[in-house]
Design a protein around this motif. Structure first.
Motif, PDB file in Angstrom:
ATOM      1  N   GLN A   1       6.018   5.240  -1.141  1.00  0.00           N
ATOM      2  CA  GLN A   1       4.658   5.185  -1.685  1.00  0.00           C
ATOM      3  C   GLN A   1       3.641   4.624  -0.711  1.00  0.00           C
ATOM      4  OE1 GLN A   1       4.987   2.864  -5.231  1.00  0.00           O
ATOM      5  NE2 GLN A   1       5.532   4.628  -6.464  1.00  0.00           N
ATOM      6  N   LEU A   2       4.098   3.738   0.149  1.00  0.00           N
ATOM      7  CA  LEU A   2       3.158   2.998   0.987  1.00  0.00           C
ATOM      8  C   LEU A   2       2.203   3.901   1.782  1.00  0.00           C
ATOM      9  CD1 LEU A   2       2.477   0.069   1.420  1.00  0.00           C
ATOM     10  CD2 LEU A   2       3.822   0.126   3.514  1.00  0.00           C
TER      11      LEU A   2
ATOM     12  N   ILE B   1      -0.585   4.956  -0.477  1.00  0.00           N
ATOM     13  CA  ILE B   1      -1.476   3.868  -0.867  1.00  0.00           C
ATOM     14  C   ILE B   1      -2.344   3.457   0.316  1.00  0.00           C
ATOM     15  CG2 ILE B   1      -1.532   1.466  -1.630  1.00  0.00           C
ATOM     16  CD1 ILE B   1       0.948   2.094  -3.298  1.00  0.00           C
ATOM     17  N   LEU B   2      -1.731   3.404   1.499  1.00  0.00           N
ATOM     18  CA  LEU B   2      -2.509   3.046   2.690  1.00  0.00           C
ATOM     19  C   LEU B   2      -3.574   4.099   2.973  1.00  0.00           C
ATOM     20  CD1 LEU B   2       0.068   1.577   5.216  1.00  0.00           C
ATOM     21  CD2 LEU B   2      -1.692   0.404   3.914  1.00  0.00           C
ATOM     22  N   GLU B   3      -3.196   5.348   2.715  1.00  0.00           N
ATOM     23  CA  GLU B   3      -4.155   6.433   2.908  1.00  0.00           C
ATOM     24  C   GLU B   3      -5.406   6.186   2.071  1.00  0.00           C
ATOM     25  OE1 GLU B   3      -1.762  10.034   2.848  1.00  0.00           O
ATOM     26  OE2 GLU B   3      -3.563  11.092   2.186  1.00  0.00           O
ATOM     27  N   ALA B   4      -5.190   5.888   0.794  1.00  0.00           N
ATOM     28  CA  ALA B   4      -6.319   5.615  -0.101  1.00  0.00           C
ATOM     29  C   ALA B   4      -7.056   4.354   0.334  1.00  0.00           C
ATOM     30  CB  ALA B   4      -5.831   5.468  -1.540  1.00  0.00           C
ATOM     31  N   ALA B   5      -6.287   3.325   0.702  1.00  0.00           N
ATOM     32  CA  ALA B   5      -6.913   2.065   1.089  1.00  0.00           C
ATOM     33  C   ALA B   5      -7.789   2.257   2.326  1.00  0.00           C
ATOM     34  CB  ALA B   5      -5.845   1.011   1.369  1.00  0.00           C
TER      35      ALA B   5
ATOM     36  N   VAL C   1     -11.203  -1.336  -0.858  1.00  0.00           N
ATOM     37  CA  VAL C   1      -9.763  -1.270  -0.582  1.00  0.00           C
ATOM     38  C   VAL C   1      -8.966  -1.465  -1.868  1.00  0.00           C
ATOM     39  CG1 VAL C   1      -7.870  -2.437   0.599  1.00  0.00           C
ATOM     40  CG2 VAL C   1     -10.011  -1.989   1.802  1.00  0.00           C
TER      41      VAL C   1
ATOM     42  N   SER D   1      -6.639   1.396  -3.620  1.00  0.00           N
ATOM     43  CA  SER D   1      -5.188   1.173  -3.644  1.00  0.00           C
ATOM     44  C   SER D   1      -4.655   1.218  -5.066  1.00  0.00           C
ATOM     45  CB  SER D   1      -4.835  -0.184  -3.034  1.00  0.00           C
ATOM     46  OG  SER D   1      -5.502  -0.355  -1.829  1.00  0.00           O
TER      47      SER D   1
ATOM     48  N   ALA E   1      -4.572   4.717  -6.311  1.00  0.00           N
ATOM     49  CA  ALA E   1      -3.468   5.467  -5.712  1.00  0.00           C
ATOM     50  C   ALA E   1      -2.143   5.067  -6.347  1.00  0.00           C
ATOM     51  CB  ALA E   1      -3.426   5.216  -4.211  1.00  0.00           C
ATOM     52  N   TYR E   2      -1.966   3.761  -6.517  1.00  0.00           N
ATOM     53  CA  TYR E   2      -0.698   3.279  -7.072  1.00  0.00           C
ATOM     54  C   TYR E   2      -0.483   3.806  -8.486  1.00  0.00           C
ATOM     55  CZ  TYR E   2       2.971   0.168  -8.626  1.00  0.00           C
ATOM     56  OH  TYR E   2       4.145  -0.319  -9.138  1.00  0.00           O
TER      57      TYR E   2
END
Lengths: 229, 294
Positions: free
Chosen positions: B214-215, B218-222, B277, B281, B284-285
């Motif tokens: 998932q990371l 999530i980082l993409e969205a963040a 951010v 995140s 996304a999560y």
């Protein structure tokens, strides 16, 4: 190693159970063919072993662990002890042979040192030395399946699940793949292979479990595909 | 955690849906920019309250023909009143001087205003600002040289309710925009997950942890949220430099409007970045949890 106790699986969209009160035991190091017509429950069986799905009733145990009581975060750990091979290979098209195999180790956080050491080893074992830097679409079907087997085996799983691994291959290539699976089996890895290929089943003379409408209709050591084919 | 692996996945993901990424960044940026504007207006309202409320609460304007005894009587009454904390007298000349100071940027206005046009007045600070009525009764309009009694607080209340309205409207638009950007983020994460389903399927089967799978998403969205926040902060800086500091220079210098300080922008920037951010995140999560099988 693998144990099913009175396992029933009912999908909400189907009135008939996909597996109906199935019990069986597969020991460590066995080579088992899982046969039966389409829709007989073979894929459901493999999905339950991977805990991709939970049984409606009954207990599934893999490596002496009860999958029913296993928490979600332990599932990845379970799957690290299992390798999977499919009819359609499921390689990543934008990665080379070596990268495809390394991917399976990278995503479970193996150190780069280990990856550099074991990837060439396993590629040599499956007979792909010299093709490390090819892309999947530059390989034949048999070679692609070897990459998939290398990826499934690179982490030395206790169980290798193969869902019709020869389904897309010609008979001769299929024989080569079977030799490879046999070799993997000799290292002590349990192999469970779902197949429709009676030539292979008949020639190998291994344990055969036949599923029919979700019920085990035959469980025979050193079996053949059967007369009803 | 293999940092390079995760980062390359993030970069690939953002590149792959470039148009969605841009849309995601822009809506997030606009939403955060409006949120920042709302916060700045709120700050400004606070500053303005300090500027205005402390000074004057009631003004008693005198007529042009007020006599000295009348004026003295009012002063004496104010002096003796328990309601009054403090008062100052402002003559016509003083009123004019204050006027010229306030509007020094508009010489035409000053030139057109005769020196004796502004009335003399008493500026009264009350013990309790709510007690305007008492003063108004004590000095009836049109008698004893009183031209008008004005509750400046009332005027300020209307001014501030206008400003509060502007702030609320800005924040309301920001919320709507934030909703749009959350939906976009959710949508583009679903797209990204669909695009990368081969990878994630394999990751799932070989036993990659849920986090590892998932990371990258999530980082993409963040990251998109962070870039959006950067745009928003840039927008606020530009607004200050090009609009507030130039167009509103006069009123700011005259002390009518408080300036927008760099420190205020610096203070809200981390809030904007954290909001960008954080929201991205979380969106996304939640999307991964609800819609995507990993």
């Amino acid at each position: 190693m693998i144990e099913l106790q009175h396992v029933t699986k009912i999908y909400p969209t189907s009135p008939r159970p996909a597996l109906d009160d199935v019990s069986m035991q597969i020991d460590k190091g066995e080579f088992v063919f899982l046969i039966g017509s389409s829709g007989s429950g073979k894929s459901t069986f493999l999905r339950l072993l991977l805990k991709e799905d939970n049984p409606t009733k009954g207990v599934v145990k893999v490596n002496d662990k009860n999958l029913g009581t296993m928490s979600k975060w332990q599932v990845p750990k379970l799957r690290r002890t299992m390798g999977c091979v499919f009819q359609d290979f499921r390689l990543l098209r934008n990665k080379t042979v070596a990268e495809n195999v390394a991917f399976a180790l990278e995503v479970i956080n193996k150190p780069q040192r280990t990856i550099k050491r074991v990837v060439p080893e396993v590629l040599e074992m499956v007979g792909l030395e010299g093709k490390e830097n090819r892309l999947p679409n530059e390989l034949s079907g048999g070679e692609q399946q070897r990459v998939a087997i290398a990826r499934a085996f690179v982490n030395r799983p206790l169980v290798l699940l193969a869902d019709e691994p020869t389904g897309n291959l010609d008979p001769e290539t299929s024989q080569d793949i079977m030799l490879l699976l046999e070799r993997i089996n000799r290292t002590g890895t349990t192999v469970v292979m779902a197949t429709h290929d009676y030539h292979i089943v008949d020639s190998m003379r291994r344990r055969v479990i036949e599923l029919n409408d979700g019920v085990v209709s035959r469980d025979q050591s050193r079996g053949v595909y059967g007369v009803g084919r | 955690m293999r940092v390079n692996f995760v980062l390359s996945e993030v970069a690939a993901g953002l590149r792959r849906n470039l148009t969605m990424t841009v849309a995601m960044i822009l809506t997030t940026g606009i939403s955060l920019g409006l949120m920042g504007t709302g916060l700045l207006i709120a700050n400004m309202i606070g500053d303005m309250r300090e500027i205005y409320y402390d000074k004057v609460q009631v003004s008693i304007y005198l007529t042009d023909d007020v006599s000295d005894p009348q004026r003295d009587a009012i002063a004496a009454a104010l002096e003796g009143s328990p309601e009054v904390r403090n008062y100052i007298y402002e003559s016509k000349a003083e009123a004019y001087e204050r006027f010229t100071q306030q509007f020094q940027e508009q010489p035409a206005l000053i030139a057109n205003t005769p020196e004796d046009a502004l009335p003399e007045s008493f500026r009264v600070e009350l013990v309790n600002p709510e007690r305007y009525e008492v003063i108004a009764q004590e000095f009836p309009v049109g008698e004893n040289g009183v031209e008008d009694v004005r509750d400046e607080g009332d005027f300020l209340d209307r001014l501030f309710s206008l400003l509060n309205g502007a702030r609320n409207a800005t924040i309301a638009v920001a919320v709507v925009q934030a909703l749009a950007s959350l939906l976009l983020i959710s949508n583009s994460i679903q797209l990204a997950a669909f695009n990368r389903r081969n990878e994630t399927n394999i990751m799932r089967l070989v036993g990659a942890s849920r986090w590892y799978t998932q990371l990258p998403f999530i980082l993409e969205a963040a990251l998109a949220g962070l870039i959006g926040a950067g745009l928003a902060i840039g927008g606020l800086v530009l607004t200050k430099v090009l609009f507030v500091d130039k167009t509103l220079a006069g009123p700011i210098k005259a002390g009518i409007i408080p300036p927008v300080d760099w420190s205020a922008i610096a203070a809200i920037s981390p809030i904007i970045a954290a909001a960008g951010v954080g929201l991205a995140s979380v969106a996304a999560y939640v999307t991964l949890r609800l819609y995507v099988r990993l």
